[in-house]
Write a protein that holds these residues in place. Structure first.
Motif, PDB file in Angstrom:
ATOM      1  N   THR A  82     -11.207 -10.931  52.369  1.00  0.00           N
ATOM      2  CA  THR A  82     -10.895  -9.820  53.274  1.00  0.00           C
ATOM      3  C   THR A  82     -11.436 -10.143  54.658  1.00  0.00           C
ATOM      4  N   GLU A  83     -10.573 -10.071  55.659  1.00  0.00           N
ATOM      5  CA  GLU A  83     -10.997 -10.355  57.019  1.00  0.00           C
ATOM      6  C   GLU A  83     -11.053  -9.065  57.825  1.00  0.00           C
ATOM      7  N   THR A  84     -12.086  -8.957  58.628  1.00  0.00           N
ATOM      8  CA  THR A  84     -12.196  -7.825  59.529  1.00  0.00           C
ATOM      9  C   THR A  84     -11.659  -8.230  60.885  1.00  0.00           C
ATOM     10  N   SER A  85     -10.746  -7.437  61.429  1.00  0.00           N
ATOM     11  CA  SER A  85     -10.165  -7.782  62.724  1.00  0.00           C
ATOM     12  C   SER A  85     -10.319  -6.598  63.680  1.00  0.00           C
ATOM     13  N   LEU A  86     -10.370  -6.919  64.954  1.00  0.00           N
ATOM     14  CA  LEU A  86     -10.501  -5.920  65.995  1.00  0.00           C
ATOM     15  C   LEU A  86      -9.246  -5.939  66.854  1.00  0.00           C
ATOM     16  N   GLU A  87      -8.608  -4.774  67.001  1.00  0.00           N
ATOM     17  CA  GLU A  87      -7.435  -4.657  67.855  1.00  0.00           C
ATOM     18  C   GLU A  87      -7.859  -3.990  69.155  1.00  0.00           C
ATOM     19  N   LEU A  88      -7.563  -4.646  70.266  1.00  0.00           N
ATOM     20  CA  LEU A  88      -7.982  -4.168  71.573  1.00  0.00           C
ATOM     21  C   LEU A  88      -6.773  -3.912  72.455  1.00  0.00           C
ATOM     22  N   SER A  89      -6.698  -2.726  73.023  1.00  0.00           N
ATOM     23  CA  SER A  89      -5.632  -2.384  73.965  1.00  0.00           C
ATOM     24  C   SER A  89      -6.265  -1.833  75.234  1.00  0.00           C
ATOM     25  N   PHE A  90      -5.545  -1.942  76.352  1.00  0.00           N
ATOM     26  CA  PHE A  90      -6.041  -1.471  77.638  1.00  0.00           C
ATOM     27  C   PHE A  90      -5.193  -0.304  78.128  1.00  0.00           C
ATOM     28  N   ILE A  91      -5.841   0.652  78.803  1.00  0.00           N
ATOM     29  CA  ILE A  91      -5.116   1.753  79.431  1.00  0.00           C
ATOM     30  C   ILE A  91      -5.623   1.923  80.861  1.00  0.00           C
ATOM     31  N   SER A  92      -4.773   2.521  81.675  1.00  0.00           N
ATOM     32  CA  SER A  92      -5.155   2.788  83.055  1.00  0.00           C
ATOM     33  C   SER A  92      -6.117   3.968  83.104  1.00  0.00           C
ATOM     34  N   GLY A  93      -7.227   3.804  83.834  1.00  0.00           N
ATOM     35  CA  GLY A  93      -8.183   4.898  83.978  1.00  0.00           C
ATOM     36  C   GLY A  93      -7.682   6.008  84.874  1.00  0.00           C
ATOM     37  N   ASP A  94      -6.647   5.720  85.657  1.00  0.00           N
ATOM     38  CA  ASP A  94      -6.117   6.724  86.579  1.00  0.00           C
ATOM     39  C   ASP A  94      -5.173   7.702  85.894  1.00  0.00           C
ATOM     40  N   ASP A  95      -4.220   7.160  85.110  1.00  0.00           N
ATOM     41  CA  ASP A  95      -3.203   8.035  84.529  1.00  0.00           C
ATOM     42  C   ASP A  95      -3.036   7.881  83.018  1.00  0.00           C
ATOM     43  N   GLY A  96      -3.875   7.060  82.370  1.00  0.00           N
ATOM     44  CA  GLY A  96      -3.783   6.895  80.930  1.00  0.00           C
ATOM     45  C   GLY A  96      -2.622   6.029  80.475  1.00  0.00           C
ATOM     46  N   ARG A  97      -1.964   5.358  81.405  1.00  0.00           N
ATOM     47  CA  ARG A  97      -0.805   4.523  81.074  1.00  0.00           C
ATOM     48  C   ARG A  97      -1.253   3.281  80.311  1.00  0.00           C
ATOM     49  N   SER A  98      -0.491   2.935  79.247  1.00  0.00           N
ATOM     50  CA  SER A  98      -0.827   1.764  78.453  1.00  0.00           C
ATOM     51  C   SER A  98      -0.579   0.486  79.251  1.00  0.00           C
ATOM     52  N   LEU A  99      -1.540  -0.432  79.212  1.00  0.00           N
ATOM     53  CA  LEU A  99      -1.424  -1.714  79.903  1.00  0.00           C
ATOM     54  C   LEU A  99      -1.230  -2.868  78.923  1.00  0.00           C
ATOM     55  N   GLY A 100      -1.036  -2.553  77.639  1.00  0.00           N
ATOM     56  CA  GLY A 100      -0.793  -3.591  76.642  1.00  0.00           C
ATOM     57  C   GLY A 100      -2.066  -4.176  76.068  1.00  0.00           C
ATOM     58  N   ARG A 101      -1.906  -5.292  75.342  1.00  0.00           N
ATOM     59  CA  ARG A 101      -3.033  -5.913  74.647  1.00  0.00           C
ATOM     60  C   ARG A 101      -3.631  -7.082  75.421  1.00  0.00           C
ATOM     61  N   GLU A 102      -2.982  -7.496  76.497  1.00  0.00           N
ATOM     62  CA  GLU A 102      -3.498  -8.603  77.281  1.00  0.00           C
ATOM     63  C   GLU A 102      -3.741  -8.145  78.711  1.00  0.00           C
ATOM     64  N   LEU A 103      -4.785  -8.667  79.317  1.00  0.00           N
ATOM     65  CA  LEU A 103      -5.121  -8.276  80.675  1.00  0.00           C
ATOM     66  C   LEU A 103      -5.590  -9.515  81.427  1.00  0.00           C
ATOM     67  N   SER A 104      -4.952  -9.807  82.552  1.00  0.00           N
ATOM     68  CA  SER A 104      -5.350 -10.941  83.385  1.00  0.00           C
ATOM     69  C   SER A 104      -6.415 -10.485  84.372  1.00  0.00           C
ATOM     70  N   VAL A 105      -7.466 -11.257  84.495  1.00  0.00           N
ATOM     71  CA  VAL A 105      -8.569 -10.931  85.393  1.00  0.00           C
ATOM     72  C   VAL A 105      -8.807 -12.118  86.326  1.00  0.00           C
ATOM     73  N   ARG A 106      -8.857 -11.849  87.629  1.00  0.00           N
ATOM     74  CA  ARG A 106      -9.160 -12.889  88.602  1.00  0.00           C
ATOM     75  C   ARG A 106     -10.529 -12.600  89.200  1.00  0.00           C
ATOM     76  N   SER A 107     -11.381 -13.593  89.225  1.00  0.00           N
ATOM     77  CA  SER A 107     -12.742 -13.392  89.750  1.00  0.00           C
ATOM     78  C   SER A 107     -12.948 -14.243  90.999  1.00  0.00           C
ATOM     79  N   TYR A 108     -13.865 -13.806  91.854  1.00  0.00           N
ATOM     80  CA  TYR A 108     -14.186 -14.515  93.082  1.00  0.00           C
ATOM     81  C   TYR A 108     -15.698 -14.701  93.181  1.00  0.00           C
ATOM     82  N   VAL A 109     -16.097 -15.792  93.763  1.00  0.00           N
ATOM     83  CA  VAL A 109     -17.511 -16.017  94.067  1.00  0.00           C
ATOM     84  C   VAL A 109     -17.699 -15.727  95.550  1.00  0.00           C
ATOM     85  N   LEU A 110     -18.532 -14.755  95.864  1.00  0.00           N
ATOM     86  CA  LEU A 110     -18.784 -14.367  97.246  1.00  0.00           C
ATOM     87  C   LEU A 110     -20.091 -14.993  97.718  1.00  0.00           C
ATOM     88  N   ARG A 111     -20.025 -15.769  98.773  1.00  0.00           N
ATOM     89  CA  ARG A 111     -21.216 -16.400  99.325  1.00  0.00           C
ATOM     90  C   ARG A 111     -21.562 -15.698 100.644  1.00  0.00           C
TER      91      ARG A 111
END
Length: 211
Positions: free
Chosen positions: A171-200
């Motif tokens: 038996t395997e335990t799995s975690l299902e993760l979904s994203f929603i918009s904090g503004d209107d509750g709209r579903s953003l799907g199961r994948e989310l692209s994140v871009r990061s920057y290094v600020l000097r």
């Protein structure tokens, strides 16, 4: 490993599909160049779909089994996608298959769109076996355990059936993760692209306002 809700098994993404297209038929993979006859079909036609699902559910594969519908196998090369003109309904298939068995099989039918055309994927995850029909159906016999051997389907021996009862998948335990918009509750799907920057910056140039 990501899991598909309800049907078990890995999510069919571009990478996994491409891997399967470069493999040959086996205890865990089958290709069907044309759609199964189901809606309005006679029992002998429906029995082909039922037998395939039974055989894969009882097979000795170590992971998920897949049937790629709308794909023609080309041995030694990448298999060819033949676009389907119609799709089947997963709920109808679940009802048809599982009403005839000693216990329900976990499987999932899903339509998959590719740049080369539309196909369907039937995924049967590894699960507790054996499965068999409660009553005869068309040319399929009750209390008979059909199993995949390579690219063909056979009837399991009594010794094989006994061994199936001894081996239960972990038996395997799995975690299902979904994203929603904090503004209107709209579903953003199961994948989310994140871009990061290094600020000097010069820390001494930043004003300090206390605690």
């Amino acid at each position: 490993v990501q899991k598909e809700k309800g049907g078990g098994g890995r999510i069919m993404n571009k990478e996994l599909l491409e891997q399967l297209l470069h493999q040959e038929e086996s205890e865990s993979l089958d290709f069907k160049s044309e759609q199964y006859k189901f809606a309005g079909a006679i029992d002998f036609e429906k029995a082909k779909l039922l037998k395939d699902i039974l055989a894969f559910a009882n097979s000795w594969c170590t992971g998920d089994a897949h049937v790629l519908v709308g794909v023609k196998e080309i041995k030694g090369h990448r298999s060819q996608i033949n676009s389907l003109s119609e799709q089947l309904d997963d709920a109808d298939l679940q009802d048809f298959v599982n009403k005839k068995l000693n216990r329900p099989i976990t499987f999932l039918y899903r339509a998959v769109s590719t740049p080369e055309g539309n196909i369907a994927v039937i995924t049967i995850p590894r699960q507790t076996r054996p499965f068999h029909l409660k009553k005869d159906f068309a040319n399929l016999k009750a209390n008979t355990v059909y199993v995949k051997r390579g690219s063909s389907t056979d009837i399991a021996s009594l010794d094989e059936v006994a061994r199936m009862g001894e081996h239960h998948p972990k038996t395997e335990t799995s975690l299902e993760l979904s994203f929603i918009s904090g503004d209107d509750g709209r579903s953003l799907g199961r994948e989310l692209s994140v871009r990061s920057y290094v600020l000097r910056y010069d820390a001494d140039s930043v004003p300090r306002y206390g605690v």
